[in-house]
Scaffold this active site. Structure first.
Site, PDB file in Angstrom:
ATOM      1  N   GLU A  27      42.722   2.889 -10.811  1.00 45.82           N
ATOM      2  CA  GLU A  27      42.844   4.129 -10.225  1.00 45.82           C
ATOM      3  C   GLU A  27      44.367   4.419  -9.587  1.00 45.82           C
ATOM      4  O   GLU A  27      44.984   5.300  -9.314  1.00 45.82           O
ATOM      5  CB  GLU A  27      42.061   3.890  -8.830  1.00 45.82           C
ATOM      6  N   LYS A  42      79.812  -6.567 -23.877  1.00 44.79           N
ATOM      7  CA  LYS A  42      79.610  -6.205 -22.620  1.00 44.79           C
ATOM      8  C   LYS A  42      78.145  -5.689 -22.399  1.00 44.79           C
ATOM      9  O   LYS A  42      77.905  -4.399 -22.622  1.00 44.79           O
ATOM     10  CB  LYS A  42      80.486  -5.279 -22.005  1.00 44.79           C
TER      11      LYS A  42
HETATM   12  S1  IVH Z   1      82.510 -11.699 -17.054  1.00 46.89           S
HETATM   13  C1  IVH Z   1      85.100 -11.828 -13.154  1.00 46.89           C
HETATM   14  N1  IVH Z   1      81.452 -11.289 -19.209  1.00 46.89           N
HETATM   15  O1  IVH Z   1      80.060  -6.794 -16.599  1.00 46.89           O
HETATM   16  C2  IVH Z   1      84.453 -11.801 -14.377  1.00 46.89           C
HETATM   17  N2  IVH Z   1      80.579 -10.005 -17.347  1.00 46.89           N
HETATM   18  O2  IVH Z   1      82.040  -5.199 -14.601  1.00 46.89           O
HETATM   19  C3  IVH Z   1      83.291 -10.731 -14.390  1.00 46.89           C
HETATM   20  N3  IVH Z   1      79.293  -8.205 -17.935  1.00 46.89           N
HETATM   21  O3  IVH Z   1      79.188  -7.756 -13.321  1.00 46.89           O
HETATM   22  C4  IVH Z   1      82.023 -11.237 -15.284  1.00 46.89           C
HETATM   23  N4  IVH Z   1      78.722  -8.826 -20.155  1.00 46.89           N
HETATM   24  O4  IVH Z   1      77.441  -7.841 -15.010  1.00 46.89           O
HETATM   25  C5  IVH Z   1      81.701 -10.913 -17.987  1.00 46.89           C
HETATM   26  N5  IVH Z   1      80.632 -11.232 -21.333  1.00 46.89           N
HETATM   27  C6  IVH Z   1      80.663 -10.848 -20.225  1.00 46.89           C
HETATM   28  C7  IVH Z   1      79.716  -9.633 -19.542  1.00 46.89           C
HETATM   29  C8  IVH Z   1      79.986  -9.143 -18.194  1.00 46.89           C
HETATM   30  C9  IVH Z   1      78.473  -8.037 -19.234  1.00 46.89           C
HETATM   31  C10 IVH Z   1      78.994  -7.426 -16.753  1.00 46.89           C
HETATM   32  C11 IVH Z   1      78.541  -8.142 -15.480  1.00 46.89           C
HETATM   33  C12 IVH Z   1      79.777  -7.801 -14.570  1.00 46.89           C
HETATM   34  C13 IVH Z   1      80.134  -6.521 -15.135  1.00 46.89           C
HETATM   35  C14 IVH Z   1      81.780  -6.646 -14.730  1.00 46.89           C
END
Ligand code: IVH
Length: 670
Positions: free
Chosen positions: A36, A117
């Site tokens: 529901e 990333k």
């Molecule tokens: S390093 C100070 N490595 O991107 C170092 N971040 O804008 C910061 N992210 O908040 C983190 N892949 O959520 C790092 N291989 C990676 C990443 C990564 C994704 C994201 C993470 C961070 C944001 C930074």
């Protein structure tokens, strides 16, 4: 059905849904079956889809079942969780490297750890003696929410690590995300996989989190007393050995050219990946260099995110509105026919400033190409002139502030001797309605007073209801009235009270940033707070109008001093400042008071070898000292590099100040 009837129907359904949410989540006693419940939820979402003008902050499409809980226990990160600065092209990368060479004051061969990333939510896991003790969200970077139980439901996160090389005490950091294939079945509830991950991670009840297939990829550390690992790429290898998942696409490259080649290839290949990736992260591979380079206020100097080019689509401009920002900047915004760009529905695009509109000759009614990349605001790239209506009129940028009617100006840039592209309302602040609202939004923001539960929308709502006019009104809210407002209940009001009360204790730098003085961002607010030391001292600078004293601070110049003068010359700004100063409990900055340079002041003249001024300054500060930029009695040491300014050396000699060579200074430090 009339719009008003549809709205009424929607509101009723939403209220019903929220009632059942409360029963289920807060009271733990549902009164209807899951089936529901799902039916009501479906009806709300269907209405939103059919009638795009319907949307509420309580919509189930922006949350999982129930809005993420505000009731998590908070925990300070032992090492801050910062974000990354962005690069969009090769030039940005060249500038990034150049800044590194400048900071190090030498050009050396660099090596980068290159990592995808992943577009998810970052989390930090604290392991002691191999046991996962706490897991937190990023929060505001300094303080996160304790979501250990929710994180433990993720199969990629080990609860216990037995590898004999695993450090005794370490924070492992990485990204929580949802696979594209798993998102398919959740599509109707969330705008994108990232929202789905975020919503489910912040559920009060970990059983709810468990229902969503979340993944975790590890990529860095927070607290970690590192002895053996020398490189980021080695750390990634160690993570794998310890039992974490790491990306299969991590690489090591040396030159910007190699980075570019890989970026081009990966940008094409990324669609075959199981998860969303919005760029590549480049990190200086040597951990020793990372340590030397350190951080600016928001991001490390040793890493950058190289974004993929944006998604774009064509749509039509229905109107152009002028927004007034916190510092009076007039920003034109195009309202466009809603269009899906890369999975997100876009209905506004920034036109940046008056010059941009003139250059591109953007008009209401035009068909335009709009680009959107990650979290960057969508913007107009070009006008399709073939589709322009012959009757379309040139857009006339208003010369008066649309909010308060004051004059607007384009300032002359002292350095370029050209007029700014941005037009500004000359009004200083609180007597311009739009500026006042923006100032209040800035005041409550995460990096300033950090008042949870008082988001931007709530500020607008409270403004409309005449509940707030100035930041200090936040500390004298009419909670009885708020309790009767739609969408508010006992729980949310008491949460609001709590976070407002909590925000009363604030450090001087956050407060100075929060009152919103132009040109005083986080970094400058910190410099001034460190120099002034206490709100009492700062107040006396204000009362004596002695802002020029801040010129002593390395990093503060004429622009900032002029801006401080202008800000405090305005009676309303001054009265807001005074009222807040007496209402709040403003603490001195927590400085490192253990260093050997405690209370010592340093000044540098001439070129230093193998180290930049910025690094020298940070070395002094790490050891509790401070760097000033003029010779006076307060100076303790003058450090003399190559080709010093003779006048400074002479002045120092006259005042009996100790003069040291670079080597003697470094010897002081060991
Ligand atoms: S390093 C100070 N490595 O991107 C170092 N971040 O804008 C910061 N992210 O908040 C983190 N892949 O959520 C790092 N291989 C990676 C990443 C990564 C994704 C994201 C993470 C961070 C944001 C930074």
């Amino acid at each position: 059905m009339k719009d008003s009837e549809i709205k009424k129907l929607y509101k009723n359904k939403l209220n019903e849904l929220n009632k059942h949410n409360k029963n289920y989540f807060d009271k733990n006693s549902p009164t209807i079956s899951d089936k529901e419940y799902d039916k009501i939820k479906r009806e709300v979402i269907d209405l939103e889809k059919k009638y795009t003008f319907l949307k509420s902050q309580y919509s189930p499409s922006s949350s999982l079942g129930y809005p993420p809980s505000k009731n998590f226990v908070k925990s300070n990160h032992r090492v801050k969780m910062l974000s990354l600065s962005n690069a969009f092209n090769k030039d940005d990368l060249i500038i990034f490297e150049k800044k590194i060479f400048n900071y190090l004051n030498q050009k050396i061969e660099l090596e980068y750890s290159v990592e995808p990333k992943i577009d998810g939510i970052s989390a930090s896991l604290t392991y002691k003696d191999g046991i996962l003790l706490i897991g937190t969200s990023r929060g505001d970077g300094a303080t996160g929410e304790v979501i250990t139980e929710n994180l433990k439901t993720i199969k990629d996160i080990p609860h216990e690590i037995t590898d004999k090389d695993f450090p005794k005490d370490i924070d492992i950091r990485g990204e929580v995300f949802i696979k594209k294939s798993d998102f398919e079945s959740l599509k109707s509830n969330f705008a994108n996989p990232r929202n789905a991950a975020s919503g489910s991670l912040r559920q009060k009840n970990a059983e709810q989190t468990k229902k969503i297939p979340l993944n975790f990829v590890a990529y860095t550390f927070g607290f970690f007393k590192n002895k053996n690992i020398k490189k980021q790429s080695e750390f990634l290898g160690a993570l794998k050995k310890w039992g974490f998942k790491v990306s299969d696409n991590n690489k090591v490259f040396k030159t910007i050219n190699d980075l570019e080649i890989f970026h081009k290839k990966f940008e094409k290949d990324r669609f075959d990946l199981e998860y969303d990736v919005d760029g590549l992260v480049y990190k200086i591979n040597s951990l020793e260099l990372q340590n030397r380079l350190g951080f600016t206020a928001n991001s490390p100097r040793w890493a950058i995110a190289h974004k993929f080019s944006a998604d774009s689509a064509y749509s039509q401009i229905t109107d152009i509105n002028i927004q007034v920002g916190r510092t009076g900047a007039l920003t034109p915004v195009a309202r466009i026919k809603p269009i899906n760009i890369g999975g997100v529905v876009v209905s506004n695009a920034t036109l940046h400033n008056e010059d941009e509109i003139i250059r591109k000759d953007i008009r209401v009614g035009d068909t335009v190409k709009i680009e959107r990349a990650g979290d960057v605001i969508p913007h107009v790239i070009l006008v399709d002139l073939n589709k322009r209506d012959k009757k379309a009129k040139k857009f006339v940028f208003p010369k008066k502030c649309p909010s308060c009617g004051s004059e607007t100006i384009k300032e002359l840039n002292r350095f370029t001797k050209k007029h700014d592209a941005v037009r500004r309302c000359i009004n200083e602040g609180y007597d311009c309605e739009k500026i006042a609202i923006e100032k209040i939004k800035h005041f409550i923001s995460k990096e300033a007073m950090n008042i949870d539960g008082l988001g931007k929308k709530v500020v607008e709502n409270f403004w409309d209801l005449n509940l707030i006019r100035f930041p200090q009104d936040i500390y004298n809210l009419n909670y009885k009235k708020i309790l009767n407002l739609e969408g508010w209940g006992d729980l949310s009001v008491s949460n609001l009270k709590y976070s407002i009360e909590k925000s009363k204790k604030v450090s001087l730098d956050r407060f100075l940033y929060g009152i919103g003085i132009r040109h005083i961002g986080l970094e400058n607010a910190k410099l001034i707070a460190e120099y002034a030391k206490s709100i009492k001292n700062f107040m006396s600078y204000v009362n004596k109008k002695k802002f020029s004293e801040f010129l002593n601070i390395d990093g503060i110049g004429d622009t900032q001093v002029k801006s401080l003068n202008k800000f405090f010359n305005n009676k309303l700004n001054y009265s807001v400042f005074k009222k807040l100063s007496s209402l709040l409990n403003i603490s001195d900055l927590k400085l490192n008071k253990n260093g050997k340079f405690l209370n010592d002041t340093f000044m540098f003249t001439g070129k230093l070898l193998g180290i930049s001024r910025a690094e020298a300054k940070s070395l002094v500060e790490k050891n509790s000292g401070s760097v000033v930029s003029s010779v006076n009695k307060k100076l303790k040491y003058l450090i003399v590099g190559e080709k010093p300014t003779n006048r400074k050396v002479k002045q120092a000699k006259e005042l009996g100040i100790k003069i040291l060579s670079q080597k003697e200074w470094l010897d002081l430090l060991d």
